[in-house]
Every structure is written in C-alpha cells, then in structure tokens.
Scaffold this motif. Structure first.
Motif, PDB file in Angstrom:
ATOM      1  N   ALA A  86      94.569  79.433   6.189  1.00 33.46           N
ATOM      2  CA  ALA A  86      94.464  77.970   6.217  1.00 33.46           C
ATOM      3  C   ALA A  86      95.507  77.366   7.146  1.00 33.46           C
ATOM      4  N   ILE A  87      96.689  77.973   7.170  1.00 31.68           N
ATOM      5  CA  ILE A  87      97.747  77.472   8.055  1.00 31.68           C
ATOM      6  C   ILE A  87      97.384  77.737   9.520  1.00 31.68           C
ATOM      7  N   VAL A  88      96.875  78.924   9.815  1.00 36.40           N
ATOM      8  CA  VAL A  88      96.453  79.252  11.183  1.00 36.40           C
ATOM      9  C   VAL A  88      95.388  78.266  11.660  1.00 36.40           C
ATOM     10  N   ALA A  89      94.451  77.895  10.781  1.00 33.88           N
ATOM     11  CA  ALA A  89      93.369  76.983  11.152  1.00 33.88           C
ATOM     12  C   ALA A  89      93.892  75.616  11.568  1.00 33.88           C
ATOM     13  N   ILE A  90      95.039  75.219  11.038  1.00 28.72           N
ATOM     14  CA  ILE A  90      95.630  73.917  11.393  1.00 28.72           C
ATOM     15  C   ILE A  90      96.281  73.968  12.762  1.00 28.72           C
ATOM     16  N   ASN A  91      96.670  75.167  13.199  1.00 28.98           N
ATOM     17  CA  ASN A  91      97.371  75.339  14.472  1.00 28.98           C
ATOM     18  C   ASN A  91      98.625  74.456  14.528  1.00 28.98           C
ATOM     19  N   PRO A  92      99.558  74.671  13.603  1.00 24.89           N
ATOM     20  CA  PRO A  92     100.711  73.771  13.493  1.00 24.89           C
ATOM     21  C   PRO A  92     101.694  73.909  14.649  1.00 24.89           C
ATOM     22  N   ASP A  93     102.398  72.811  14.930  1.00 20.23           N
ATOM     23  CA  ASP A  93     103.541  72.852  15.856  1.00 20.23           C
ATOM     24  C   ASP A  93     104.756  73.471  15.174  1.00 20.23           C
ATOM     25  N   VAL A  94     104.896  73.135  13.881  1.00 20.54           N
ATOM     26  CA  VAL A  94     106.066  73.542  13.102  1.00 20.54           C
ATOM     27  C   VAL A  94     105.630  73.795  11.663  1.00 20.54           C
ATOM     28  N   ILE A  95     106.286  74.756  11.013  1.00 22.41           N
ATOM     29  CA  ILE A  95     106.107  74.983   9.579  1.00 22.41           C
ATOM     30  C   ILE A  95     107.457  74.751   8.909  1.00 22.41           C
ATOM     31  N   LEU A  96     107.445  74.015   7.823  1.00 20.28           N
ATOM     32  CA  LEU A  96     108.686  73.620   7.155  1.00 20.28           C
ATOM     33  C   LEU A  96     108.685  74.198   5.747  1.00 20.28           C
ATOM     34  N   ILE A  97     109.695  75.018   5.430  1.00 22.39           N
ATOM     35  CA  ILE A  97     109.737  75.675   4.126  1.00 22.39           C
ATOM     36  C   ILE A  97     111.135  75.638   3.530  1.00 22.39           C
ATOM     37  N   GLU A  98     111.198  75.935   2.226  1.00 21.21           N
ATOM     38  CA  GLU A  98     112.469  76.036   1.531  1.00 21.21           C
ATOM     39  C   GLU A  98     113.003  77.461   1.613  1.00 21.21           C
ATOM     40  N   SER A  99     114.261  77.616   1.278  1.00 18.58           N
ATOM     41  CA  SER A  99     114.890  78.935   1.361  1.00 18.58           C
ATOM     42  C   SER A  99     114.230  79.936   0.420  1.00 18.58           C
ATOM     43  N   ARG A 100     113.784  79.487  -0.757  1.00 16.08           N
ATOM     44  CA  ARG A 100     113.169  80.433  -1.704  1.00 16.08           C
ATOM     45  C   ARG A 100     111.828  80.933  -1.174  1.00 16.08           C
ATOM     46  N   THR A 101     111.095  80.086  -0.433  1.00 16.39           N
ATOM     47  CA  THR A 101     109.834  80.512   0.172  1.00 16.39           C
ATOM     48  C   THR A 101     110.099  81.541   1.265  1.00 16.39           C
TER      49      THR A 101
END
Length: 321
Positions: free
Chosen positions: A114-129
């Motif tokens: 699902a993330i690949v399908a969005i073709n994001p510029d940036v992915i933002l996550i927390e340290s636990r992820t």
C-alpha cells in the motif's frame, strides 16, 4: 628558431581554445548540481540524515502524533497508519480531516504494498516502528525516524513539541507551528487558573483493562504532564511519580480523588462492571460525588499533539464545570 616559436604558439592557442570550449560545459554541470541541491533538504533524525524534497507532496505517516502534527500545520498526509485495537480505521478525532487518505496498515505492521502504491516522497515513523521495518521502508522512500521512547524526556514538559517542530521545518512552517503551540499554551494557562480556584482538585487518571485497573503517573507521558503540570491538578495519594501502576481491587479505596478520568479499553467492560459493584469503589470521593468522567481510549494519543491536547482540554473544561 622561428618555426619552433610558431609551433609553441600554436600549441598554446589550441590549449586555450580547448579550455574555453569546456568552460560552458563545466558551468552547466555546476548549475545542474546546484539546482539539484536547491530542490532537496537534509533532515537529521535518529537513523542519520535523510535527503528529502524541499517541496514534499506525498508524506506517509505511521504515527497518530505525526498525523496530528501535519494537520496542525495544514498539511494532509498521503497515507496514514491505523490502530488495530480501535477498529483498524482512522482515529475518530482525525476522521473528518483524513477523508479519502489511504490507510497503510499499523505502525507495527505496515502494509508495504500500500505504501509503494502511494509512491511517497518521504515516510515518517517513530523509533519503535524503526526497530522492525526501517530497512524495508527505506527501500521505498527516504524514511525519517523521530521520537525517542516515551520515558526519555525526564522533566521536560514540552517534549511533545520537538517532533512537531521538526515536521514543520520540513514544510518551512515553523512559525505556524509555534503559533499553534502558543494557542495551546495560552488555553492551558487559562484553564489552570480556573482549576486553581477549586477547593478540591485531586485527580486520578485511571485505565480499565481486561483483567485489572491501572493508575497513570504524574509525569512520564505528555498527557500526564498536561493534567498535573500544565493544568495544575493534584495527584492522589496513590498516583505514582513516573510510570503507571496496577491497582488491586483492595487498593481502590485508597484513591482519594475528587475527580476521576476513566479510560476503558474495548475489552475492559467486564472489569468495569465488577468495579461498579464494589463497595470499595464507591468509597472513592469522586465516585461518591458523581465526579467520574469516562472518556474515550485516545487520551494517550491526544497528549502528543496540538489537536489532541485541545480536545483533552475541552473535556476537562466540561469536567470542572
């Protein structure tokens, strides 16, 4: 001698002309590098440095707090995580603003396709992820890791603002973020004045789980410090200092709270029913005075952002009135 001088002059002339011919090409190359640099920015984060576009168009966010931060500065995520234990959909207090935004699984188990399908510029996550999925996400798009574990900020009650300012910097909206933070601080100060006028202001923040009752600490989480530091409620005799603790049924009567905020897990209804039938629970001053306020299960998310903190204060306002 004349022929030799002519030959040397000819060689020098060729070299000069050759250098002149290459100059525009070199200049063009430098301009290309400069243009590329001007279109990107470097973001320092917990895993190093991420090079991301200056104009971010598609940010995938795997944290409720970061969704709050983006919406606070007027930016809509291109994809968001869900919370499986709360129905696997948008968190309700964001739902209206996220309409149409694709969901991409949970923070602990993101849907990579699902993330690949969005073709994001940036992915933002927390340290636990990042502990489990950073390498996979980094292959899809530059991945920025924020946060630094819940209990790592000691007595800094403004810790929750750090990630907001980092995200705002990525969008060149730091001034707007500070303005929104200032509005929340002003609201808290006004509410604190009202709470200070109460004769009795001891508060217990409780969570009913499937098989036990927990009491939250006076600090150790932004929601806790909002209640006890920013708003000025007093902790009870059994309120721990830094980390939440279990309370046995026998200890319930020791809760000397004038107000109780009661957060009930989706699977905690049976335990809540047992509490309500207990004579020990009815001895709690807040229970006896009908000052128990059952809230949704999202205060722990809400404490991390401007939007969420505002909603907590709306509830507190009603509680003290």
């Amino acid at each position: 001698m004349l022929r030799q001088s002519s030959f040397i002059f000819l060689v020098l002339l060729i070299l000069v002309l050759s250098a002149c011919g290459k100059a525009p090409e070199a200049a063009q190359s430098n301009q290309g590098t400069s243009a590329q640099e001007n279109n990107t920015q470097s973001i320092e984060h917990l895993k190093g440095t991420a090079v991301v576009p200056k104009k971010i168009e598609r940010m995938v966010v795997l944290s409720a707090a970061y969704i709050d931060h983006m919406l606070t500065i007027g930016e809509k995520p291109a994809g968001v995580n869900v919370e499986v234990r709360y129905g696997g959909d948008y968190l309700p207090y964001f739902a209206d603003q996220l309409e149409g935004v694709p969901t991409v699984g949970s923070a602990d188990s993101p849907n990579l396709e699902a993330i690949v399908a969005i073709n994001p510029d940036v992915i933002l996550i927390e340290s636990r992820t990042a502990e489990n999925t950073y390498e996979q996400l980094e292959k899809i798009a530059p991945t920025v890791v924020l946060g630094n574990e819940w209990l790592d900020y000691e007595d800094d009650t403004t810790y929750w603002t750090q990630d907001l300012l980092t995200i705002a910097e990525m969008y060149d909206k730091v001034d707007l973020a500070k303005e929104k933070m200032g509005e929340v601080e002003q609201r808290a100060a006004q509410l604190k004045e009202k709470i200070a006028q109460l004769d009795q202001k001891k508060l217990a923040y409780l969570r009913v789980r499937e098989k036990n009752l927990q009491i939250y600490a006076a600090k150790g989480h932004p929601t806790n410090t909002l209640l006890y530091h920013d708003l000025g409620f007093e902790p009870t005799a059994v309120t721990p200092s830094e980390q939440r603790e279990d309370l046995s049924m026998e200890k319930i009567s020791d809760i000397d709270a004038n107000f109780v905020v009661l957060e009930v897990d989706p699977n905690g209804q049976d335990y809540l029913n047992s509490m309500n039938e207990s004579s020990l629970w009815r001895q709690v001053p807040a229970v006896h005075a009908d000052q128990v306020y059952e809230t949704d299960s999202f205060w722990l998310f809400k404490g991390w952002g401007v939007i969420g903190r505002s909603e907590i204060m709306d509830e507190v306002q009603k509680m003290i009135e």
